[in-house]
Every structure is written in structure tokens, then in C-alpha cells.
Enzyme design. Structure first.
Site, PDB file in Angstrom:
ATOM      1  N   GLY A  33       0.808  -1.151  -0.022  1.00  0.00           N
ATOM      2  CA  GLY A  33      -0.019  -0.146  -0.264  1.00  0.00           C
ATOM      3  C   GLY A  33       0.738   1.397  -0.111  1.00  0.00           C
ATOM      4  CG  ASN A  34      -0.499   4.825  -1.541  1.00  0.00           C
ATOM      5  OD1 ASN A  34      -1.259   5.619  -0.957  1.00  0.00           O
ATOM      6  ND2 ASN A  34      -0.999   3.971  -2.446  1.00  0.00           N
ATOM      7  NE  ARG A  35       5.022   6.443   4.972  1.00  0.00           N
ATOM      8  CZ  ARG A  35       5.111   5.615   5.808  1.00  0.00           C
ATOM      9  NH1 ARG A  35       3.999   5.540   6.831  1.00  0.00           N
ATOM     10  NH2 ARG A  35       6.120   4.958   6.067  1.00  0.00           N
TER      11      ARG A  35
END
Ligand code: CTP
Ligand code: CA
Length: 240
Positions: A33-35
Site C-alpha cells: 500500500g501507500n500512505r
């Protein structure tokens, strides 16, 4: 000067906004995932709604607490992965007068997803093989050019860029604007790590005026403030 919209500028318009960040599944309990928090997309949804639009939000993994601040008549479609986001955007496209791709889309996903939880084996490390995800924004722009009924649709992209030794962040954004074929590109300068999870953001809106690429002034403000600027610029595109 701070551009603002008048209430009603987007009256009768259907605006589809993607927000959040995709998660690419590895197995039933793990993902890459990413932030991205989704705050920018939520701020855009609020601003478009305040301008009178009917808003549809395609929400990739956004905290329910954040979504709960939205007006009740905004349609929310939750998605997880890039492929799910792609499907949701394509089915919403036919209804949209404008599309804003504010989601942080993973460039790659695991080549394989297992149905049962991955197990450790031996003492070795693990190499994951990734494949490239489709460019959703490109696909939407291509679909617009295929369907005459969509020719008036306005498509907006976002680009968070950093510069390097021989290319500035703005130069990267300018070429991305041309490559993507969008009408507006909201360029977010993240050289000083301002964007992710924070409330203030610095943007320049890149657009084109009769074939000439124009770069707007630097605009620094809260995500709400920046969103109002983006929605005002979008409203101008409809009236011209
Ligand atoms: N985007 C998309 N589908 C992807 C990747 C990006 O629709 N697979 C959209 C993003 O939502 C954003 C815009 O494209 O609106 C620019 O995203 P960005 O990651 O900056 O562009 P990329 O083409 O992935 O280029 P880069 O190699 O710089 O990451
Ligand atoms: Ca990318």
C-alpha cells in the site's frame, strides 16, 4: 489572488472523484500500500458539493471517520485494489461531466495473489514479483476520445513530484500533463515532503489554453483551500 467559486458554479454537474490509496493484495491478510490518507480527495468532494455538483466519490481505503464528514448525498463507492478502482472509474465515467483522479494508484501489484496465507519457508528472504498496473487516468482519457458522447468531459489528474539533478519537479509535471492528455493537472511539489498526511499542501495547476501549456502560480494552503482553487479552475473550463 485566491480564486473562489460561487455557490452553484457546478450546479447540475456530475463530478466523479477518486481518492485515497490503492492496496494490492498479496494474500488474504497482506497487501502492498501507500500512505495516502484520502484527505485531498475528501476536500475536493466537499468543495465540488459546495459548488452545487452531484458528487460521486470512489474511495480507496479511506478511514470511515474521514468519510463521515461528507454530506449524505455524496455517493461513496469503496474500493481496495487498482483493478477495482479501474472498474469503478470506468463504470462511473459515462455519468461524469468531470473526473478528478486524486487517488494514489500503485504503479505495480504482486504478480500472484494467494487464496491462503503465505507461509514462511526456511531461513531465506523472499523475492516478490510485481507486474505493472494499468494507467487508469490514461484509460479514461482514451475512452473519452473513443466515445463522442464523452467529448465534453473534463479530466483532472494529480501529480506529486520531486526534482532531481537535471530536471525540476515542475518540468516533470509539465511533461506528465502532456503525456496524460488531461485538461488539468494539479502539480504537488513534494520536494519538501509536504503532501502526505499533512494538512498543508503546495500546488500549481497546469492546463492548456488553445494548445499552449500554462502553469498557474504557486498556491500554498490547506487541502480545503487548494480544493476550492481546483474546483474554481474546473468550473472555468465548463464555462469556456
Ligand atoms: N494514475 C492512474 N493510474 C495509475 C497511476 C496513476 O490513474 N496506474 C493517476 C493518478 O491518480 C494521478 C496521475 O495518474 O492523477 C498521475 O499519477 P503519477 O503516479 O504521478 O503518474 P504515473 O503515470 O504513475 O508516473 P510516475 O512514474 O511518475 O509515478
Ligand atoms: Ca505512479
Amino acid at each position: 489572488a485566491a480564486a473562489t467559486f460561487a455557490r452553484g458554479d457546478l450546479e447540475g454537474r456530475h463530478i466523479v472523484i477518486s481518492a485515497g490509496g490503492t492496496r494490492e493484495p498479496l494474500d488474504p491478510v497482506r497487501f502492498l500500500g501507500n500512505r495516502s490518507s484520502g484527505k485531498q480527495g475528501i476536500a475536493l468532494a466537499k468543495a465540488a458539493h459546495a459548488a452545487g455538483a452531484h458528487v460521486e466519490l470512489v474511495a480507496a481505503n479511506i478511514d470511515t471517520g474521514l468519510l463521515s464528514v461528507l454530506p449524505a448525498d455524496i455517493t461513496i463507492t469503496p474500493v481496495e485494489s487498482t483493478l477495482e478502482l479501474q472498474e469503478a472509474m470506468h463504470s462511473a465515467q459515462e455519468r461524469a461531466d468531470a473526473i478528478i483522479m486524486a487517488a494514489a494508484v500503485a504503479d505495480y501489484r504482486p504478480a500472484e495473489t494467494t487464496d491462503s496465507k503465505m507461509k514462511k519457508s526456511g531461513d531465506e528472504g523472499l523475492t516478490l514479483r510485481l507486474v505493472q498496473n494499468p494507467d487508469i487516468l490514461r484509460g479514461l482519457v482514451d475512452e473519452r476520445s473513443r466515445q463522442t458522447g464523452l467529448s465534453q468531459q473534463i479530466i483532472v489528474g494529480f501529480a506529486a513530484e520531486t526534482g532531481d539533478a537535471d530536471t525540476t519537479a515542475l518540468d516533470y509535471a509539465r511533461s506528465k500533463f502532456l503525456r496524460k492528455g488531461v485538461d488539468l493537472l494539479v502539480f504537488n511539489d513534494v520536494s519538501d515532503d509536504r503532501a502526505f498526511g499533512h494538512d498543508d499542501t503546495k500546488v500549481q495547476i497546469i492546463t492548456s489554453d488553445r494548445g499552449d501549456v500554462t502553469v498557474g502560480e504557486e498556491f500554498l494552503g490547506s487541502k480545503d483551500h487548494v480544493s476550492q482553487k481546483v474546483i474554481a479552475t474546473l468550473s472555468d473550463k465548463f464555462t469556456h
